[in-house]
Scaffold this motif. Sequence first.
Motif, mmCIF file in Angstrom:
data_model
loop_
_atom_site.group_PDB
_atom_site.id
_atom_site.type_symbol
_atom_site.label_atom_id
_atom_site.label_comp_id
_atom_site.label_asym_id
_atom_site.label_seq_id
_atom_site.Cartn_x
_atom_site.Cartn_y
_atom_site.Cartn_z
ATOM 1 N N ILE A 67 0.819 -1.214 0.000
ATOM 2 C CA ILE A 67 0.000 0.000 0.000
ATOM 3 C C ILE A 67 0.852 1.263 0.000
ATOM 4 N N ALA A 68 2.132 1.117 0.294
ATOM 5 C CA ALA A 68 3.133 2.182 0.231
ATOM 6 C C ALA A 68 4.457 1.451 0.098
ATOM 7 N N PRO A 69 5.544 2.124 -0.259
ATOM 8 C CA PRO A 69 6.812 1.416 -0.420
ATOM 9 C C PRO A 69 7.180 0.597 0.820
ATOM 10 N N ASP A 70 7.228 -0.721 0.671
ATOM 11 C CA ASP A 70 7.583 -1.663 1.738
ATOM 12 C C ASP A 70 6.540 -1.748 2.853
ATOM 13 N N ALA A 71 5.358 -1.204 2.658
ATOM 14 C CA ALA A 71 4.254 -1.355 3.611
ATOM 15 C C ALA A 71 3.332 -2.442 3.073
ATOM 16 N N ARG A 227 2.286 -4.735 7.899
ATOM 17 C CA ARG A 227 3.699 -4.599 8.261
ATOM 18 C C ARG A 227 4.263 -3.309 7.690
ATOM 19 N N LEU A 228 4.839 -2.489 8.563
ATOM 20 C CA LEU A 228 5.540 -1.276 8.145
ATOM 21 C C LEU A 228 7.032 -1.512 8.346
ATOM 22 N N GLY A 229 7.754 -1.635 7.252
ATOM 23 C CA GLY A 229 9.184 -1.886 7.329
ATOM 24 C C GLY A 229 9.899 -1.205 6.186
ATOM 25 N N GLY A 230 11.222 -1.315 6.167
ATOM 26 C CA GLY A 230 11.994 -0.740 5.078
ATOM 27 C C GLY A 230 11.714 0.731 4.892
ATOM 28 N N ARG A 231 11.309 1.115 3.683
ATOM 29 C CA ARG A 231 11.071 2.523 3.369
ATOM 30 C C ARG A 231 9.843 3.088 4.078
#
Length: 266
Positions: A67-71, A227-231
């Motif tokens: 849903i967003a970069p790396d989300a 999951r919110l990770g990375g970018r």
Amino acid sequence: MGPQRPLRPAVPRSLGAPRAGAFHNRRPVGPSARAPAFLDAGKHPVAPSGRQTIREDHLATPHPMEIAPDALWWPGRLDRPAQEALVEEVREVLRAAPLFQPAMPRTGKPLSVRMSNCGPLGWVADASGYRYQPFHPETREPWPPMPETLLRLWADFSGSAVPPEACLVNWYAPDARMGLHQDRDEADFSAPVLSVSLGDTAVFRIGGEARTDSTRSIRLESGDVLRLGGRSRLAFHGVDRILPGTSTLLGVEGRINLTLRRVTAP
């Protein structure tokens, strides 16, 4: 990532965007301060009888949606029996570590979301600031252990080799919200933040690492994993509102959000 499915319906324009801000933009507490009725297992049973067992196939991991970069978002990853079993485990956690009312630093103004924690560390907010500590702010007792189910969820969905150290248990009454904020009280951002939704649907908003970045919203339903990770580990995010009556899981209107985090550097 595999084929992309259409996102759940966009948020109606009448809902509007939340005010920009961090934790201090949460609304003052009102009726949310009362003990949620879902804790009364006698009046509002969640499981039909006894304790449910989560089978391995309930935690199968298909391709998520980005849903967003790396989300990454896994809609409906926990089926109803798995959700019921997890709610029972949350009840046990809250019997040992009752919900408390966090407050804004400096002003002491109550937040609209009530909370507790499990695991070695727990997140608290009061006039002294935002921080992690190993004991409940009111009972002064250590936080209860993190249920094995949550550790399995972390192993299956986080993509991290290090274990979580805190699980925030947030209770959203039907009128509760959470302003746009970043999760940045941890010492290391290499591990993601993993959340599980139980109960009524939440209108969730996510942006970028700058407060001025554009945002988008999705509807997180009961059984969803995010999951919110990375970018997106430091992306601004929040909850615009709860949609009361969209789930029968808890027996009452409201939402539980479980947020697993790694706090210290591995």
